[in-house]
Design a protein around this motif. Structure first.
Motif, mmCIF file in Angstrom:
data_model
loop_
_atom_site.group_PDB
_atom_site.id
_atom_site.type_symbol
_atom_site.label_atom_id
_atom_site.label_comp_id
_atom_site.label_asym_id
_atom_site.label_seq_id
_atom_site.Cartn_x
_atom_site.Cartn_y
_atom_site.Cartn_z
ATOM 1 N N LEU A 1 -54.160 -51.270 62.972
ATOM 2 C CA LEU A 1 -54.567 -49.971 62.431
ATOM 3 C C LEU A 1 -55.809 -50.075 61.550
ATOM 4 O O LEU A 1 -56.659 -49.178 61.530
ATOM 5 C CB LEU A 1 -53.408 -49.362 61.638
ATOM 6 C CG LEU A 1 -53.506 -47.869 61.295
ATOM 7 C CD1 LEU A 1 -53.632 -47.037 62.564
ATOM 8 C CD2 LEU A 1 -52.302 -47.423 60.486
ATOM 9 N N SER A 2 -55.946 -51.178 60.831
ATOM 10 C CA SER A 2 -57.086 -51.339 59.925
ATOM 11 C C SER A 2 -58.304 -51.944 60.611
ATOM 12 O O SER A 2 -59.376 -52.047 60.001
ATOM 13 C CB SER A 2 -56.686 -52.231 58.739
ATOM 14 O OG SER A 2 -56.277 -53.512 59.190
ATOM 15 N N ASN A 3 -58.162 -52.351 61.875
ATOM 16 C CA ASN A 3 -59.284 -52.947 62.603
ATOM 17 C C ASN A 3 -60.152 -51.853 63.217
ATOM 18 O O ASN A 3 -59.624 -50.929 63.858
ATOM 19 C CB ASN A 3 -58.782 -53.869 63.721
ATOM 20 C CG ASN A 3 -58.001 -55.050 63.187
ATOM 21 O OD1 ASN A 3 -57.919 -55.264 61.984
ATOM 22 N ND2 ASN A 3 -57.432 -55.833 64.085
ATOM 23 N N PRO A 4 -61.453 -51.932 63.061
ATOM 24 C CA PRO A 4 -62.324 -50.890 63.624
ATOM 25 C C PRO A 4 -62.382 -50.963 65.156
ATOM 26 O O PRO A 4 -62.293 -52.044 65.746
ATOM 27 C CB PRO A 4 -63.691 -51.210 63.017
ATOM 28 C CG PRO A 4 -63.635 -52.668 62.682
ATOM 29 C CD PRO A 4 -62.211 -52.943 62.312
ATOM 30 N N TYR A 5 -62.484 -49.796 65.776
ATOM 31 C CA TYR A 5 -62.714 -49.663 67.220
ATOM 32 C C TYR A 5 -61.554 -50.166 68.080
ATOM 33 O O TYR A 5 -61.752 -50.526 69.238
ATOM 34 C CB TYR A 5 -64.005 -50.379 67.640
ATOM 35 C CG TYR A 5 -65.177 -50.073 66.772
ATOM 36 C CD1 TYR A 5 -65.655 -48.763 66.622
ATOM 37 C CD2 TYR A 5 -65.827 -51.093 66.063
ATOM 38 C CE1 TYR A 5 -66.736 -48.485 65.809
ATOM 39 C CE2 TYR A 5 -66.905 -50.826 65.244
ATOM 40 C CZ TYR A 5 -67.354 -49.515 65.114
ATOM 41 O OH TYR A 5 -68.433 -49.231 64.292
ATOM 42 N N THR A 6 -60.359 -50.208 67.527
ATOM 43 C CA THR A 6 -59.207 -50.621 68.328
ATOM 44 C C THR A 6 -58.222 -49.472 68.470
ATOM 45 O O THR A 6 -58.052 -48.662 67.555
ATOM 46 C CB THR A 6 -58.467 -51.821 67.696
ATOM 47 O OG1 THR A 6 -58.042 -51.478 66.375
ATOM 48 C CG2 THR A 6 -59.362 -53.047 67.643
ATOM 49 N N LEU A 7 -57.580 -49.413 69.636
ATOM 50 C CA LEU A 7 -56.453 -48.519 69.877
ATOM 51 C C LEU A 7 -55.280 -49.413 70.237
ATOM 52 O O LEU A 7 -55.127 -49.836 71.381
ATOM 53 C CB LEU A 7 -56.749 -47.537 71.011
ATOM 54 C CG LEU A 7 -57.787 -46.448 70.729
ATOM 55 C CD1 LEU A 7 -58.028 -45.618 71.986
ATOM 56 C CD2 LEU A 7 -57.326 -45.549 69.587
#
Length: 267
Positions: free
Chosen positions: A207-213
């Motif tokens: 959730l805190s990682n950018p550009y990930t789903l």
């Protein structure tokens, strides 16, 4: 967004995977998973998640590649839709549950499983093993059970759906061209269910990682999908120039070596 050098790497990786898919009619998971795991590691992503991200992103890319493959085989009437639809519920269940369960498996276990499976594929291609045809009729229950098995393994490797499906359909007396076409149709629900499973299971973890789903890294998915779709066209045009058996064996060995490299990074 990632720096331009990572975008270029994704583009090159997508072009290689797409070209090989067009050339050989194989999915690119054997190449995508180990190389994506290495690239994600170089980008500084958590070692606990890089294999899961590589698997989830590869399965997401398969949605695009399998769609194009289905269109090509359907145009030639090479898909047994009754068989594909009979296996689809089991595939969806197996792929979704296996992808969801992968969250509780550490990267080392998945890397070992992936490498062993690639070793099996390499051995099959090197010796050109084909299963002895069965005399038992194809029933809906058997198709459902086969779908669960194929979907589960494919979700844990992002490769093997075509390999397992072709082997199973050949075992059930399908000719090779029809088996290949039907396996392409089977690849689509594998990709959809596996992607959904990795997306949902990894949602809170990344959730805190950018550009990930979840366990889908969107920049890699978008760039690889576009590059592979373009390169697949050129691979298909070159497919008649080199012996298919030689190319398949070469790809299998390369994929195995990449898998061993990935395994060495986690053991």
């Amino acid at each position: 967004m990632p720096d331009i050098e990572w975008i270029v790497l994704y583009m090159a990786l997508g072009a290689i995977a797409g070209f090989m898919a067009g050339l050989l009619g194989l999915g690119g998971g054997g190449i995508l998973v180990p190389l994506l795991a290495s690239i994600f590691t170089m980008q500084g992503m958590s070692a606990d998640n890089v294999v899961h991200l590589a698997l989830g992103t590869s399965l997401a890319c398969m949605i695009i590649s399998s769609t194009a493959s289905i269109r090509a085989h359907a145009f030639r009437g090479a898909i047994m839709w009754r068989v594909a639809s009979g296996m689809a519920p089991g595939i969806v269940i197996g792929a979704f549950l296996a992808a969801h369960a992968a969250t509780n498996l550490n990267s080392t276990f998945i890397a070992v499983f992936f490498t062993l499976f690639m070793a099996l594929i390499t051995l099959q291609m090197l010796v050109d093993w084909q299963p002895k045809p069965s005399k038992q009729p194809v029933t809906l229950r058997r198709l459902l059970a086969a779908g669960v098995g194929i979907g589960s393994v494919s979700a844990l490797t992002a490769v093997g759906g075509g390999f397992l499906a072709i082997a199973y359909l050949s075992y059930k007396n399908s000719d090779i061209k029809t088996a290949i076409g039907t396996s392409a149709a089977i690849g689509f629900p594998i990709a959809i269910a596996g992607t959904a499973g990795y997306m949902i299971s990894g949602w809170s973890i990344t959730l805190s990682n950018p550009y990930t789903l979840g366990f889908i890294y969107m920049p890699a998915f978008l760039v690889i999908s576009i590059a592979s779709a373009i390169a697949a066209h050129y691979g298909a045009r070159c497919s008649h120039r080199l012996p298919e058996v030689f190319l398949k064996k070469t790809l299998a060995v390369i994929s195995l070596l990449l898998s061993i490299k990935m395994l060495a990074s986690f053991v």
